[in-house]
Design an enzyme around this catalytic site. Structure first.
Site, mmCIF file in Angstrom:
data_model
loop_
_atom_site.group_PDB
_atom_site.id
_atom_site.type_symbol
_atom_site.label_atom_id
_atom_site.label_comp_id
_atom_site.label_asym_id
_atom_site.label_seq_id
_atom_site.Cartn_x
_atom_site.Cartn_y
_atom_site.Cartn_z
ATOM 1 N N HIS A 51 0.865 -1.193 0.000
ATOM 2 C CA HIS A 51 0.000 0.000 0.000
ATOM 3 C C HIS A 51 0.897 1.238 0.000
ATOM 4 O O HIS A 51 1.281 1.742 1.055
ATOM 5 C CB HIS A 51 -0.919 -0.022 1.231
ATOM 6 C CG HIS A 51 -1.941 1.074 1.255
ATOM 7 N ND1 HIS A 51 -3.270 0.878 0.934
ATOM 8 C CD2 HIS A 51 -1.830 2.387 1.545
ATOM 9 C CE1 HIS A 51 -3.931 2.016 1.050
ATOM 10 N NE2 HIS A 51 -3.084 2.951 1.416
ATOM 11 N N HIS A 53 1.720 5.073 -2.130
ATOM 12 C CA HIS A 53 1.262 6.094 -3.084
ATOM 13 C C HIS A 53 2.416 6.433 -4.021
ATOM 14 O O HIS A 53 3.098 7.431 -3.839
ATOM 15 C CB HIS A 53 0.728 7.302 -2.317
ATOM 16 C CG HIS A 53 -0.440 6.938 -1.439
ATOM 17 N ND1 HIS A 53 -1.738 7.041 -1.870
ATOM 18 C CD2 HIS A 53 -0.496 6.403 -0.195
ATOM 19 C CE1 HIS A 53 -2.556 6.610 -0.904
ATOM 20 N NE2 HIS A 53 -1.825 6.210 0.120
ATOM 21 N N GLY A 58 -2.553 12.581 -1.311
ATOM 22 C CA GLY A 58 -2.979 13.685 -0.453
ATOM 23 C C GLY A 58 -3.298 14.965 -1.173
ATOM 24 O O GLY A 58 -3.838 14.968 -2.277
ATOM 25 N N GLY A 59 -2.934 16.065 -0.571
ATOM 26 C CA GLY A 59 -3.281 17.383 -1.093
ATOM 27 C C GLY A 59 -4.427 18.000 -0.313
ATOM 28 O O GLY A 59 -5.109 18.895 -0.793
ATOM 29 N N TYR A 120 -9.881 6.722 -3.378
ATOM 30 C CA TYR A 120 -10.827 6.772 -2.254
ATOM 31 C C TYR A 120 -12.277 6.680 -2.751
ATOM 32 O O TYR A 120 -13.162 6.277 -2.040
ATOM 33 C CB TYR A 120 -10.710 8.140 -1.552
ATOM 34 C CG TYR A 120 -9.727 8.238 -0.419
ATOM 35 C CD1 TYR A 120 -8.660 7.381 -0.291
ATOM 36 C CD2 TYR A 120 -9.883 9.241 0.540
ATOM 37 C CE1 TYR A 120 -7.753 7.523 0.746
ATOM 38 C CE2 TYR A 120 -8.981 9.387 1.585
ATOM 39 C CZ TYR A 120 -7.919 8.533 1.677
ATOM 40 O OH TYR A 120 -7.034 8.676 2.702
ATOM 41 N N HIS A 185 -9.684 1.739 2.778
ATOM 42 C CA HIS A 185 -9.109 2.748 3.677
ATOM 43 C C HIS A 185 -10.103 3.016 4.797
ATOM 44 O O HIS A 185 -11.250 3.361 4.543
ATOM 45 C CB HIS A 185 -8.829 4.040 2.898
ATOM 46 C CG HIS A 185 -8.702 5.264 3.759
ATOM 47 N ND1 HIS A 185 -7.495 5.846 4.066
ATOM 48 C CD2 HIS A 185 -9.645 6.015 4.392
ATOM 49 C CE1 HIS A 185 -7.702 6.903 4.836
ATOM 50 N NE2 HIS A 185 -8.994 7.026 5.057
ATOM 51 N N ARG A 217 -5.272 2.761 13.577
ATOM 52 C CA ARG A 217 -5.306 4.214 13.808
ATOM 53 C C ARG A 217 -5.989 4.622 15.113
ATOM 54 O O ARG A 217 -5.775 5.712 15.614
ATOM 55 C CB ARG A 217 -5.901 4.953 12.620
ATOM 56 C CG ARG A 217 -7.345 4.746 12.386
ATOM 57 C CD ARG A 217 -7.903 5.884 11.521
ATOM 58 N NE ARG A 217 -7.469 5.893 10.129
ATOM 59 C CZ ARG A 217 -6.928 6.944 9.512
ATOM 60 N NH1 ARG A 217 -6.703 8.047 10.179
ATOM 61 N NH2 ARG A 217 -6.608 6.873 8.239
ATOM 62 N N ASP A 275 2.151 2.856 3.683
ATOM 63 C CA ASP A 275 1.372 4.028 3.263
ATOM 64 C C ASP A 275 2.335 5.122 2.782
ATOM 65 O O ASP A 275 2.051 6.314 2.891
ATOM 66 C CB ASP A 275 0.488 4.541 4.419
ATOM 67 C CG ASP A 275 -0.722 5.339 3.932
ATOM 68 O OD1 ASP A 275 -0.995 5.319 2.716
ATOM 69 O OD2 ASP A 275 -1.378 5.994 4.762
ATOM 70 N N SER A 279 -0.034 11.604 2.217
ATOM 71 C CA SER A 279 -0.015 12.708 3.163
ATOM 72 C C SER A 279 -0.550 12.130 4.462
ATOM 73 O O SER A 279 -1.403 11.242 4.452
ATOM 74 C CB SER A 279 -0.917 13.845 2.692
ATOM 75 O OG SER A 279 -2.259 13.424 2.667
HETATM 76 ZN ZN ZN Z 1 -5.486 5.394 3.135
#
Ligand code: ZN
Length: 380
Positions: A51, A53, A58-59, A120, A185, A217, A275, A279
């Site tokens: 996993h 990117h 992000g952003g 997402y 996610h 998390r 990950d 971001s």
């Molecule tokens: Zn994620």
């Protein structure tokens, strides 16, 4: 040698990108033979980070907070020889053609990359016009995701919508001989794994169809994920973290792994991913952006090492979460095991400190004693 199971002292014969033979002693005389002395080192399979990117992510704080693309040595320096790329929050300026091209670029540079289709968002933005065709006709695409649920940044898919996506992924996986899993996610919202539990309970889709990530998390999600894993699901810890997250209740990967094992979760049901290049936005309870950092691939092995050194998890057990487990769950052929017929993806560890001393990807030495022997096209 840990293949990842402990095999004792072995010699390995590598021919081109493949492991040809393993034995106590290999007797061979060919003029082109190169010998690597791995005395005092442990050999484990090349790490799989399933996993990442690859093209950044992000952003959430505007254009200037879009994270950058990864380079070859961001992986290989830290023992990662295989990665699975995902898009993430921004499925508008980050696209499937860009992700596939990046995966192919890194593969040309010597590692191996696969990708998931989508981001997402729901509906899933595929490369071709359907999830099925993506899986059937694009060799690198092994699953769908990461689709976000339980998050204020999610498209808030309904039960029916997520069920349909999962069903498509499942059939496409069967027809293409791939995993066809849906990488989910999970955000901080209290509904957590609820949608997945409903699909598992109300439809014939098996629990193994999912690969929920960021399950460490918070404490509540972690405990629910423990149940999910005991029921046969495969759950994924995120190793990239910042001190604020841990202070706010994130479960450290090393401690979480030890706790799951102590609660009789089979090791086969656990994976770690970095990950990387994501971001890592920090939001207030009201959803306001407070700050933003970037996920790092080096955290992948560091978390495993910490589980061994600080939590006493045996190396042959801990290492499975970044080798054989992701290879099995994502059906990554020739990966995750040191065995004849597999790719010669090897990591050499100092037997005392467990530090990474050497990395080989598909038969080519990428790092030895801290020196990068292979670099990406624009890293030279
Ligand atoms: Zn994620």
């Amino acid at each position: 040698m840990y293949a990842p199971e402990k095999l004792g002292q072995k010699e390995i014969l590598v021919a081109n990108e493949w492991i040809e033979e393993m034995n106590e002693e290999i007797d061979i005389s060919v003029t082109s033979l190169t010998t690597i002395d791995a005395g005092g080192l442990l050999i484990v399979p090349g790490f799989i980070d399933s996993h990442v990117h690859l093209i950044g992510g992000g952003g959430e704080g505007g254009y200037a907070t879009r994270t950058p693309e990864a380079s070859l040595t961001d992986f290989t320096r830290y023992g990662i020889t295989t990665a699975v790329g995902v898009i993430g929050t921004d499925g508008i300026t980050r696209t499937m053609p860009a992700l596939l091209a990046k995966a192919r670029g890194l593969t040309e540079e010597g590692m191996t990359c696969f990708i998931h289709t989508g981001s997402y968002q729901f509906p899933v933005k595929t490369l071709t016009d359907t999830i099925e065709k993506d899986l059937l006709f694009i060799p690198e695409i092994v699953g769908v995701g990461e689709i976000a649920i339980a998050d204020h940044r999610s498209s808030q898919p309904t039960l029916e919508e997520l069920t349909k996506v999962t069903a498509e992924a499942r059939v496409a996986g069967m027809l293409s001989g791939k995993a066809g899993i849906v990488n989910i996610h999970l955000g901080d919202a209290p509904d957590g794994l609820e949608l997945l539990w409903k699909i598992v309970h109300e439809t014939p889709i098996p629990i193994s169809q999912f690969h929920p990530t960021h399950i460490n998390r918070n404490r509540t999600l972690f405990e629910d994920a423990m149940k999910f894993a005991k029921q046969g699901g495969v759950v994924d810890f995120t190793t990239s973290t910042v001190p604020t997250f841990l202070e706010e209740g994130e479960v450290a990967c090393s401690k979480g792994l030890a706790e799951m094992l102590a609660n009789n979760v089979p090791i086969s049901q656990i994976t770690f991913t970095s990950d990387g290049q994501a971001s890592l936005p920090h939001f207030s309870k009201k959803g306001e952006l407070l700050g933003l950092q970037i996920g790092k691939m080096h955290s992948l092995y560091e978390a495993v090492k910490e589980a061994v050194v600080a939590e006493g998890v045996p190396l042959d057990v801990a290492i499975q979460v970044i080798t054989s487990n992701p290879a099995r769950h994502l059906k990554l052929a020739h990966k995750g095991h040191i065995t004849p017929g597999a790719h010669a993806d090897l990591v050499f560890l100092d037997e005392k400190s467990l530090e990474i001393k050497g990395v080989m990807a598909k038969g080519v030495v990428h790092m030895w004693n801290g020196e990068m022997e292979q670099k990406g096209t624009f890293e030279k």
